[in-house]
Design an enzyme around this catalytic site. Structure first.
Site, PDB file in Angstrom:
ATOM      1  N   LEU A   1       0.858  -1.182   0.000  1.00  0.00           N
ATOM      2  CA  LEU A   1       0.000   0.000   0.000  1.00  0.00           C
ATOM      3  C   LEU A   1       0.891   1.228   0.000  1.00  0.00           C
ATOM      4  O   LEU A   1       1.745   1.376   0.878  1.00  0.00           O
ATOM      5  CB  LEU A   1      -0.891   0.031   1.246  1.00  0.00           C
ATOM      6  CG  LEU A   1      -1.941  -1.057   1.344  1.00  0.00           C
ATOM      7  CD1 LEU A   1      -2.639  -1.000   2.690  1.00  0.00           C
ATOM      8  CD2 LEU A   1      -2.960  -0.913   0.229  1.00  0.00           C
ATOM      9  N   GLU A   2       0.698   2.069  -0.971  1.00  0.00           N
ATOM     10  CA  GLU A   2       1.462   3.308  -1.038  1.00  0.00           C
ATOM     11  C   GLU A   2       0.493   4.448  -0.760  1.00  0.00           C
ATOM     12  O   GLU A   2      -0.405   4.712  -1.549  1.00  0.00           O
ATOM     13  CB  GLU A   2       2.136   3.430  -2.402  1.00  0.00           C
ATOM     14  CG  GLU A   2       3.130   2.292  -2.625  1.00  0.00           C
ATOM     15  CD  GLU A   2       3.852   2.356  -3.954  1.00  0.00           C
ATOM     16  OE1 GLU A   2       3.769   3.401  -4.660  1.00  0.00           O
ATOM     17  OE2 GLU A   2       4.504   1.368  -4.302  1.00  0.00           O
ATOM     18  N   VAL A   3       0.660   5.064   0.398  1.00  0.00           N
ATOM     19  CA  VAL A   3      -0.288   6.092   0.831  1.00  0.00           C
ATOM     20  C   VAL A   3       0.316   7.498   0.791  1.00  0.00           C
ATOM     21  O   VAL A   3      -0.288   8.446   1.252  1.00  0.00           O
ATOM     22  CB  VAL A   3      -0.835   5.792   2.244  1.00  0.00           C
ATOM     23  CG1 VAL A   3      -1.654   4.514   2.228  1.00  0.00           C
ATOM     24  CG2 VAL A   3       0.274   5.702   3.266  1.00  0.00           C
TER      25      VAL A   3
END
Length: 193
Positions: A33-35
């Site tokens: 997950l790249e937030v």
């Protein structure tokens, strides 16, 4: 990014990643997950990232309970380790734990499954329906139980005379191994001493 989401492989393809390894060789699905657009955000920014994504991450985690889960057992109900459960039309089988447990995330739909293991006859195919979410809440996994029959031949009977003639029959059979059966189901072997 359509709806703020991209399929990572459509953005950049990474072969031989830990995600690939875990999916192929274990029952684990790993995601990234790249937030943030920053590779290493400052630690003080992390609480804000959590606050902005908490609901989505918890909802996503709850999806792990969708699909199917259950156990693969032998004739007497003992879990079979390293058995496989296969969903028709899906290349990835799942492998049971040492206690015979398995789980597989599946989206809403109708599926046909079967279980198999070395030394056992394959199960008959079973149809299952994974229901759609109710009010945005993922449904609990359908619970399955596969019972496999042993394909191993029943152990031969010990070499005993057809007729036992002795003062004490127990002396003749002492020290021999016997295989107790219930119909065609081998239950236990024991040695009389």
């Amino acid at each position: 990014f359509k709806n703020g989401i991209t399929n990572g492989a459509a953005w950049y393809d990474v072969k031989g990643s830990m995600q690939d390894f875990n999916y192929k060789f274990t029952n684990c699905m790993e995601i990234t997950l790249e937030v943030s657009c920053c590779k290493h955000p400052h630690p003080q920014e992390l609480p804000e990232f959590w606050k902005n994504n908490e609901y989505s991450l918890l909802y996503f985690s709850s999806m792990a309970h969708m699909g199917i889960k259950g156990i693969v057992v032998d004739e007497i109900g003992v879990g079979i380790s390293d058995a496989s459960v296969k969903v028709q039309g899906n290349d990835k089988s799942v492998t049971t734990t040492k206690r015979g447990e398995f789980w597989k995330i599946l989206s809403q739909g109708n599926y046909t499954l079967a279980a198999y293991a070395d030394g056992y006859y394959n199960s008959d195919p079973i149809s299952v329906t994974v229901p759609e979410q109710q009010d945005g809440v993922p449904c609990e996994a359908e619970i399955m139980k596969f019972q496999l029959r042993s394909a191993r031949p029943t152990p031969p009977s010990p070499d005993l005379p057809k007729t036992i003639v002795a003062e004490n029959d127990f002396d003749i059979i002492k020290g021999k191994t016997f295989y107790w059966e219930l119909g065609d189901i081998p239950l236990k072997s024991s040695r009389l001493t």
